[in-house]
Write a protein that holds these residues in place. Structure first.
Motif, PDB file in Angstrom:
ATOM      1  N   ALA A 181       0.675  -1.176  -0.117  1.00  0.00           N
ATOM      2  CA  ALA A 181      -0.444   0.038   0.404  1.00  0.00           C
ATOM      3  C   ALA A 181       0.754   0.912  -0.133  1.00  0.00           C
ATOM      4  O   ALA A 181       0.085   2.297  -0.583  1.00  0.00           O
ATOM      5  CB  ALA A 181      -0.862   0.050   1.329  1.00  0.00           C
ATOM      6  N   SER A 182       1.540   0.810   0.736  1.00  0.00           N
ATOM      7  CA  SER A 182       3.003   1.974   0.889  1.00  0.00           C
ATOM      8  C   SER A 182       3.484   2.494  -0.546  1.00  0.00           C
ATOM      9  O   SER A 182       3.928   3.529  -0.938  1.00  0.00           O
ATOM     10  CB  SER A 182       3.449   2.028   2.220  1.00  0.00           C
ATOM     11  N   VAL A 183       4.318   1.494  -0.787  1.00  0.00           N
ATOM     12  CA  VAL A 183       4.907   2.160  -2.477  1.00  0.00           C
ATOM     13  C   VAL A 183       4.136   1.925  -3.471  1.00  0.00           C
ATOM     14  O   VAL A 183       4.074   2.842  -4.224  1.00  0.00           O
ATOM     15  CB  VAL A 183       5.069  -0.138  -2.623  1.00  0.00           C
ATOM     16  N   ALA A 184       2.585   1.415  -3.363  1.00  0.00           N
ATOM     17  CA  ALA A 184       1.562   2.653  -4.847  1.00  0.00           C
ATOM     18  C   ALA A 184       1.531   3.588  -4.924  1.00  0.00           C
ATOM     19  O   ALA A 184       0.929   3.689  -5.401  1.00  0.00           O
ATOM     20  CB  ALA A 184       0.454   1.069  -4.371  1.00  0.00           C
ATOM     21  N   GLY A 185       1.233   3.783  -3.270  1.00  0.00           N
ATOM     22  CA  GLY A 185       0.862   5.486  -3.114  1.00  0.00           C
ATOM     23  C   GLY A 185       2.476   6.560  -3.286  1.00  0.00           C
ATOM     24  O   GLY A 185       1.937   7.560  -2.981  1.00  0.00           O
ATOM     25  N   LEU A 186       3.370   6.143  -3.976  1.00  0.00           N
ATOM     26  CA  LEU A 186       4.755   6.754  -3.788  1.00  0.00           C
ATOM     27  C   LEU A 186       4.614   7.839  -4.751  1.00  0.00           C
ATOM     28  O   LEU A 186       4.968   9.291  -4.952  1.00  0.00           O
ATOM     29  CB  LEU A 186       6.045   6.030  -3.978  1.00  0.00           C
ATOM     30  N   ALA A 187       4.152   7.064  -6.105  1.00  0.00           N
ATOM     31  CA  ALA A 187       4.469   8.104  -7.264  1.00  0.00           C
ATOM     32  C   ALA A 187       2.818   9.456  -7.186  1.00  0.00           C
ATOM     33  O   ALA A 187       3.594  10.294  -7.497  1.00  0.00           O
ATOM     34  CB  ALA A 187       3.797   7.227  -8.552  1.00  0.00           C
ATOM     35  N   ASP A 188       2.112   8.976  -6.641  1.00  0.00           N
ATOM     36  CA  ASP A 188       1.354   9.694  -6.434  1.00  0.00           C
ATOM     37  C   ASP A 188       1.937  11.227  -5.478  1.00  0.00           C
ATOM     38  O   ASP A 188       0.979  12.034  -5.479  1.00  0.00           O
ATOM     39  CB  ASP A 188      -0.224   9.295  -5.598  1.00  0.00           C
ATOM     40  N   GLU A 189       2.361  10.723  -4.450  1.00  0.00           N
ATOM     41  CA  GLU A 189       2.683  11.320  -3.080  1.00  0.00           C
ATOM     42  C   GLU A 189       4.100  12.477  -4.047  1.00  0.00           C
ATOM     43  O   GLU A 189       4.374  13.236  -3.702  1.00  0.00           O
ATOM     44  CB  GLU A 189       3.770  10.875  -2.263  1.00  0.00           C
ATOM     45  N   VAL A 190       4.514  12.020  -5.311  1.00  0.00           N
ATOM     46  CA  VAL A 190       5.443  12.629  -5.470  1.00  0.00           C
ATOM     47  C   VAL A 190       4.699  13.821  -6.448  1.00  0.00           C
ATOM     48  O   VAL A 190       5.446  15.202  -6.017  1.00  0.00           O
ATOM     49  CB  VAL A 190       6.453  12.065  -6.873  1.00  0.00           C
ATOM     50  N   VAL A 191       3.801  13.466  -6.982  1.00  0.00           N
ATOM     51  CA  VAL A 191       2.785  14.429  -8.081  1.00  0.00           C
ATOM     52  C   VAL A 191       2.368  15.524  -7.233  1.00  0.00           C
ATOM     53  O   VAL A 191       2.183  16.312  -7.615  1.00  0.00           O
ATOM     54  CB  VAL A 191       1.942  13.806  -8.826  1.00  0.00           C
ATOM     55  N   ALA A 192       2.144  15.112  -5.758  1.00  0.00           N
ATOM     56  CA  ALA A 192       1.406  15.439  -5.030  1.00  0.00           C
ATOM     57  C   ALA A 192       2.436  16.988  -4.489  1.00  0.00           C
ATOM     58  O   ALA A 192       1.821  17.752  -3.973  1.00  0.00           O
ATOM     59  CB  ALA A 192       0.912  15.073  -3.733  1.00  0.00           C
ATOM     60  N   ARG A 193       3.992  16.281  -4.497  1.00  0.00           N
ATOM     61  CA  ARG A 193       5.347  17.325  -4.134  1.00  0.00           C
ATOM     62  C   ARG A 193       5.167  18.554  -4.694  1.00  0.00           C
ATOM     63  O   ARG A 193       5.481  19.571  -5.440  1.00  0.00           O
ATOM     64  CB  ARG A 193       5.931  16.728  -3.361  1.00  0.00           C
ATOM     65  N   HIS A 194       4.889  18.103  -6.539  1.00  0.00           N
ATOM     66  CA  HIS A 194       5.962  18.917  -7.799  1.00  0.00           C
ATOM     67  C   HIS A 194       5.377  18.889  -8.345  1.00  0.00           C
ATOM     68  O   HIS A 194       5.642  18.745  -9.508  1.00  0.00           O
ATOM     69  CB  HIS A 194       7.315  17.559  -7.824  1.00  0.00           C
ATOM     70  N   GLY A 195       3.868  18.176  -8.657  1.00  0.00           N
ATOM     71  CA  GLY A 195       3.180  18.523 -10.077  1.00  0.00           C
ATOM     72  C   GLY A 195       3.173  17.048 -11.141  1.00  0.00           C
ATOM     73  O   GLY A 195       2.442  17.418 -12.269  1.00  0.00           O
ATOM     74  N   ARG A 196       3.844  16.903 -10.546  1.00  0.00           N
ATOM     75  CA  ARG A 196       4.746  15.515 -12.020  1.00  0.00           C
ATOM     76  C   ARG A 196       5.635  14.415 -11.341  1.00  0.00           C
ATOM     77  O   ARG A 196       6.164  14.520 -10.309  1.00  0.00           O
ATOM     78  CB  ARG A 196       4.866  16.824 -13.243  1.00  0.00           C
ATOM     79  N   ILE A 197       5.605  13.632 -12.062  1.00  0.00           N
ATOM     80  CA  ILE A 197       6.571  12.621 -11.865  1.00  0.00           C
ATOM     81  C   ILE A 197       7.171  12.045 -13.853  1.00  0.00           C
ATOM     82  O   ILE A 197       7.036  12.006 -14.562  1.00  0.00           O
ATOM     83  CB  ILE A 197       6.653  11.181 -11.278  1.00  0.00           C
ATOM     84  N   ASP A 198       8.372  12.659 -13.333  1.00  0.00           N
ATOM     85  CA  ASP A 198       9.611  12.475 -15.024  1.00  0.00           C
ATOM     86  C   ASP A 198      10.306  11.505 -15.509  1.00  0.00           C
ATOM     87  O   ASP A 198      10.404  10.567 -16.244  1.00  0.00           O
ATOM     88  CB  ASP A 198      10.218  13.922 -15.849  1.00  0.00           C
ATOM     89  N   GLY A 199      10.450  11.146 -13.819  1.00  0.00           N
ATOM     90  CA  GLY A 199      11.473   9.792 -13.917  1.00  0.00           C
ATOM     91  C   GLY A 199      11.181   8.444 -12.331  1.00  0.00           C
ATOM     92  O   GLY A 199      10.487   8.967 -11.527  1.00  0.00           O
ATOM     93  N   LEU A 200      11.248   7.731 -12.659  1.00  0.00           N
ATOM     94  CA  LEU A 200      11.788   6.533 -11.927  1.00  0.00           C
ATOM     95  C   LEU A 200      12.909   5.366 -12.017  1.00  0.00           C
ATOM     96  O   LEU A 200      13.466   4.750 -13.008  1.00  0.00           O
ATOM     97  CB  LEU A 200      10.431   5.914 -12.066  1.00  0.00           C
TER      98      LEU A 200
END
Length: 249
Positions: free
Chosen positions: A66-85
């Motif tokens: 559950a924590s892992v699945a939410g990481l990308a959403d947290e990144v987007v919440a902080r920065h507005g996007r996610i360009d790389g993983l």
């Protein structure tokens, strides 16, 4: 060369030490906004302190789906996007295969396969919606060639290689590039037992045509390039970085 990474947003797992920390700091040095994640908050904070204000942290256990699945959403919440993983976090349980408890395998699969899958899936949704992105999976030479006493690890890293190729084919038309680096023997904490034993180190180095183990910084330029728009036609590739070890007879 300008890798055009300034103000891109990249999530790096297993970023508290070793290869993950080096990649995170190099990306920050290129001007990216890096979100570093691992289990050790203290070690992550040390990395952030060296990141020139461009590294933020999220404490997370790759076993917690559950924590892992939410990481990308947290990144987007902080920065507005996610360009790389960068899927770097991993564990390497060693031992005789006939003696290994299935629970050890399940643990390796949870961290080395399920977590990267969940992260790629979640980040991929954002990347597709925003018009593109790049994923770098960190496998191992043991995922390309099997290694005795690391059967579970080899199996899990082999799955990461196949995940990379399949996702690359599925998402190429969406402008999402997925590539894999497969490191060999690097001088990291994971190799501490080898590095601290002259006998083990001598035997390990004897297997490497380059005649030495690598410094973590020697993987960084490749990882940064694969996260750059300059590599937009490179996808589904497996880059072995091992001083020639897996290429010999």
């Amino acid at each position: 060369m300008d890798l055009r990474l300034r103000d891109t947003v990249v999530l790096v797992t297993g970023a508290s030490r070793g290869l993950g920390a080096e990649i995170a700091l190099a990306l920050a040095g290129e001007g990216a906004h890096v979100v570093a994640t691992a289990r050790s908050k203290e070690s992550l904070d040390d990395v952030a302190a060296r990141g020139g204000g461009r590294v933020s942290v999220i404490e997370a256990d790759m076993r917690d789906e559950a924590s892992v699945a939410g990481l990308a959403d947290e990144v987007v919440a902080r920065h507005g996007r996610i360009d790389g993983l960068v899927n770097n976090a991993g564990i390497a349980p060693a031992g005789r295969f006939v003696d290994q408890d299935p629970a050890i395998w399940k643990d390796a699969m949870a961290v080395n396969v399920i977590a990267p899958m969940l992260l790629a899936q979640a980040a991929g949704r954002h990347m597709i919606a925003q018009g593109g992105g790049r994923i770098v999976n960190v496998a191992s030479t043991t995922g390309v060639r099997g290694k005795p006493y690391l059967v579970g690890y080899s199996t899990s890293k082999g799955a990461v290689v196949r995940l990379t190729e399949a996702l690359a084919a599925e998402w190429a038309a969406k402008n999402v590039q997925v590539n894999c680096v497969a490191p060999g023997a690097f001088r990291t904490d994971a190799q501490r037992a080898v590095l601290e034993s002259p006998d083990l180190l001598e035997r390990r180095v004897a297997k490497i045509p380059a005649g030495r183990m690598a410094d973590p910084a020697e993987l960084v330029p490749l990882a940064c390039l694969l996260l750059s728009p300059l590599s937009s036609f490179t996808t589904g590739a497996i880059f072995v970085v091992d001083g020639g070890e897996s290429g010999k007879l």
